[in-house]
Write a protein that holds these residues in place. Structure first.
Motif, PDB file in Angstrom:
ATOM      1  N   ASP A  30     -48.584  30.078  52.224  1.00 18.18           N
ATOM      2  CA  ASP A  30     -48.049  29.844  50.878  1.00 18.18           C
ATOM      3  C   ASP A  30     -46.588  29.420  50.893  1.00 18.18           C
ATOM      4  N   LYS A  31     -45.923  29.510  52.046  1.00 16.78           N
ATOM      5  CA  LYS A  31     -44.555  28.993  52.145  1.00 16.78           C
ATOM      6  C   LYS A  31     -44.533  27.497  51.831  1.00 16.78           C
ATOM      7  N   LYS A  32     -45.656  26.832  52.065  1.00 13.79           N
ATOM      8  CA  LYS A  32     -45.764  25.392  51.816  1.00 13.79           C
ATOM      9  C   LYS A  32     -46.317  25.073  50.427  1.00 13.79           C
ATOM     10  N   ASN A  33     -46.691  26.101  49.680  1.00  8.93           N
ATOM     11  CA  ASN A  33     -47.245  25.912  48.336  1.00  8.93           C
ATOM     12  C   ASN A  33     -46.091  25.677  47.358  1.00  8.93           C
ATOM     13  N   LYS A  34     -45.799  24.413  47.111  1.00 10.27           N
ATOM     14  CA  LYS A  34     -44.637  24.043  46.300  1.00 10.27           C
ATOM     15  C   LYS A  34     -44.734  24.569  44.876  1.00 10.27           C
ATOM     16  N   ILE A  35     -45.935  24.618  44.335  1.00 11.50           N
ATOM     17  CA  ILE A  35     -46.112  25.082  42.959  1.00 11.50           C
ATOM     18  C   ILE A  35     -45.799  26.580  42.863  1.00 11.50           C
ATOM     19  N   LEU A  36     -46.346  27.364  43.783  1.00 15.01           N
ATOM     20  CA  LEU A  36     -46.074  28.807  43.799  1.00 15.01           C
ATOM     21  C   LEU A  36     -44.580  29.074  44.002  1.00 15.01           C
ATOM     22  N   ILE A  37     -43.980  28.399  44.941  1.00 15.53           N
ATOM     23  CA  ILE A  37     -42.547  28.606  45.219  1.00 15.53           C
ATOM     24  C   ILE A  37     -41.707  28.191  44.013  1.00 15.53           C
ATOM     25  N   HIS A  39     -42.657  28.226  40.878  1.00 17.39           N
ATOM     26  CA  HIS A  39     -42.891  29.264  39.869  1.00 17.39           C
ATOM     27  C   HIS A  39     -41.959  30.453  40.125  1.00 17.39           C
ATOM     28  N   GLU A  40     -41.888  30.887  41.362  1.00 14.76           N
ATOM     29  CA  GLU A  40     -41.051  32.038  41.702  1.00 14.76           C
ATOM     30  C   GLU A  40     -39.566  31.700  41.615  1.00 14.76           C
ATOM     31  N   LYS A  41     -39.187  30.470  41.912  1.00  8.60           N
ATOM     32  CA  LYS A  41     -37.784  30.047  41.760  1.00  8.60           C
ATOM     33  C   LYS A  41     -37.362  30.093  40.291  1.00  8.60           C
ATOM     34  N   ILE A  42     -38.277  29.744  39.403  1.00 11.27           N
ATOM     35  CA  ILE A  42     -37.985  29.841  37.965  1.00 11.27           C
ATOM     36  C   ILE A  42     -37.675  31.289  37.618  1.00 11.27           C
ATOM     37  N   HIS A  43     -38.456  32.221  38.165  1.00 16.37           N
ATOM     38  CA  HIS A  43     -38.181  33.639  37.918  1.00 16.37           C
ATOM     39  C   HIS A  43     -36.830  34.062  38.492  1.00 16.37           C
ATOM     40  N   LEU A  44     -36.464  33.547  39.639  1.00 22.42           N
ATOM     41  CA  LEU A  44     -35.145  33.879  40.204  1.00 22.42           C
ATOM     42  C   LEU A  44     -34.031  33.419  39.270  1.00 22.42           C
ATOM     43  N   ARG A  45     -34.181  32.239  38.696  1.00 19.58           N
ATOM     44  CA  ARG A  45     -33.170  31.738  37.756  1.00 19.58           C
ATOM     45  C   ARG A  45     -33.119  32.627  36.516  1.00 19.58           C
ATOM     46  N   GLN A  46     -34.283  33.011  36.007  1.00 16.17           N
ATOM     47  CA  GLN A  46     -34.333  33.899  34.851  1.00 16.17           C
ATOM     48  C   GLN A  46     -33.635  35.227  35.155  1.00 16.17           C
ATOM     49  N   GLN A  47     -33.884  35.742  36.346  1.00 16.57           N
ATOM     50  CA  GLN A  47     -33.278  37.010  36.747  1.00 16.57           C
ATOM     51  C   GLN A  47     -31.764  36.904  36.786  1.00 16.57           C
ATOM     52  N   LEU A  48     -31.259  35.822  37.342  1.00 10.65           N
ATOM     53  CA  LEU A  48     -29.804  35.618  37.386  1.00 10.65           C
ATOM     54  C   LEU A  48     -29.213  35.543  35.989  1.00 10.65           C
ATOM     55  N   ASN A  89     -44.043  25.276  33.560  1.00  9.99           N
ATOM     56  CA  ASN A  89     -43.178  24.331  34.267  1.00  9.99           C
ATOM     57  C   ASN A  89     -43.298  24.367  35.781  1.00  9.99           C
ATOM     58  N   GLU A  90     -44.245  25.126  36.311  1.00 12.97           N
ATOM     59  CA  GLU A  90     -44.342  25.268  37.763  1.00 12.97           C
ATOM     60  C   GLU A  90     -44.696  23.970  38.478  1.00 12.97           C
ATOM     61  N   HIS A  91     -45.352  23.042  37.799  1.00 10.45           N
ATOM     62  CA  HIS A  91     -45.714  21.767  38.428  1.00 10.45           C
ATOM     63  C   HIS A  91     -44.565  20.746  38.400  1.00 10.45           C
ATOM     64  N   ASN A  92     -43.556  21.017  37.597  1.00 11.55           N
ATOM     65  CA  ASN A  92     -42.410  20.120  37.462  1.00 11.55           C
ATOM     66  C   ASN A  92     -41.337  20.539  38.475  1.00 11.55           C
ATOM     67  N   MET A  93     -41.292  19.832  39.582  1.00 10.83           N
ATOM     68  CA  MET A  93     -40.362  20.196  40.656  1.00 10.83           C
ATOM     69  C   MET A  93     -38.903  19.925  40.292  1.00 10.83           C
ATOM     70  N   LYS A  98     -32.943  20.461  35.267  1.00  8.65           N
ATOM     71  CA  LYS A  98     -32.701  20.091  33.873  1.00  8.65           C
ATOM     72  C   LYS A  98     -32.788  21.275  32.913  1.00  8.65           C
ATOM     73  N   ARG A  99     -33.226  22.408  33.410  1.00  6.76           N
ATOM     74  CA  ARG A  99     -33.457  23.586  32.569  1.00  6.76           C
ATOM     75  C   ARG A  99     -32.155  24.072  31.945  1.00  6.76           C
ATOM     76  N   LYS A 100     -32.212  24.373  30.648  1.00  5.09           N
ATOM     77  CA  LYS A 100     -31.056  24.905  29.951  1.00  5.09           C
ATOM     78  C   LYS A 100     -31.024  26.421  30.072  1.00  5.09           C
ATOM     79  N   PHE A 101     -29.832  26.963  29.909  1.00 10.92           N
ATOM     80  CA  PHE A 101     -29.618  28.401  29.994  1.00 10.92           C
ATOM     81  C   PHE A 101     -30.525  29.151  29.020  1.00 10.92           C
ATOM     82  N   TRP A 102     -31.171  30.201  29.474  1.00 10.19           N
ATOM     83  CA  TRP A 102     -32.062  31.069  28.704  1.00 10.19           C
ATOM     84  C   TRP A 102     -33.216  30.307  28.065  1.00 10.19           C
ATOM     85  N   SER A 103     -33.767  29.356  28.765  1.00  9.89           N
ATOM     86  CA  SER A 103     -34.873  28.562  28.223  1.00  9.89           C
ATOM     87  C   SER A 103     -36.130  29.387  27.958  1.00  9.89           C
ATOM     88  N   PHE A 104     -36.221  30.545  28.567  1.00  8.52           N
ATOM     89  CA  PHE A 104     -37.393  31.388  28.337  1.00  8.52           C
ATOM     90  C   PHE A 104     -37.508  31.796  26.867  1.00  8.52           C
TER      91      PHE A 104
END
Length: 108
Positions: A30-37, A39-48, A89-93, A98-104
């Motif tokens: 799954d390290k090569k699964n770009k969609i999963l990674i 998705h999780e990167k989006i969560h890291l940004r949300q966490q920050l 947005n997980e399919h949009n690499m 382009k994501r704005k602050f607090w887009s969630f």
């Protein structure tokens, strides 16, 4: 971002989880699964954005709100604003560029 393969995840029904600054994945391939990674990167940004601890507090509150309302754990999980943003947005690499602050908030 640090990606770690974690055997304990094999017992859970999840493929990955973001716990700042780590992304834990169930299977090494799954390290090569770009969609999963992504998705999780989006969560890291949300966490920050939410200073990490507030992300987890809000995540749990939102989960239980939906769980008590829907009486279904999977549907409650899918209704969490953080998850809705990440799944949408997980399919949009390029999303994080382009994501704005607090887009969630759009997904509340």
């Amino acid at each position: 971002m640090i990606i770690i393969c974690q055997k304990p995840l094999k017992k859970l029904k999840i493929n990955g989880i973001a716990l700042f600054p780590f992304i834990f994945i169930r299977n090494p391939e799954d390290k090569k699964n770009k969609i999963l990674i992504n998705h999780e990167k989006i969560h890291l940004r949300q966490q920050l954005e939410m200073l990490i601890i507030f992300f987890y507090i809000f995540y749990v509150i939102e989960y239980y709100y939906w769980f008590f309302k829907l009486k279904d754990s999977y549907q409650a999980y899918k209704r969490i604003s953080f998850e809705r943003e990440a799944y949408s947005n997980e399919h949009n690499m390029n999303y994080l560029r382009k994501r704005k602050f607090w887009s969630f908030r759009k997904y509340l």
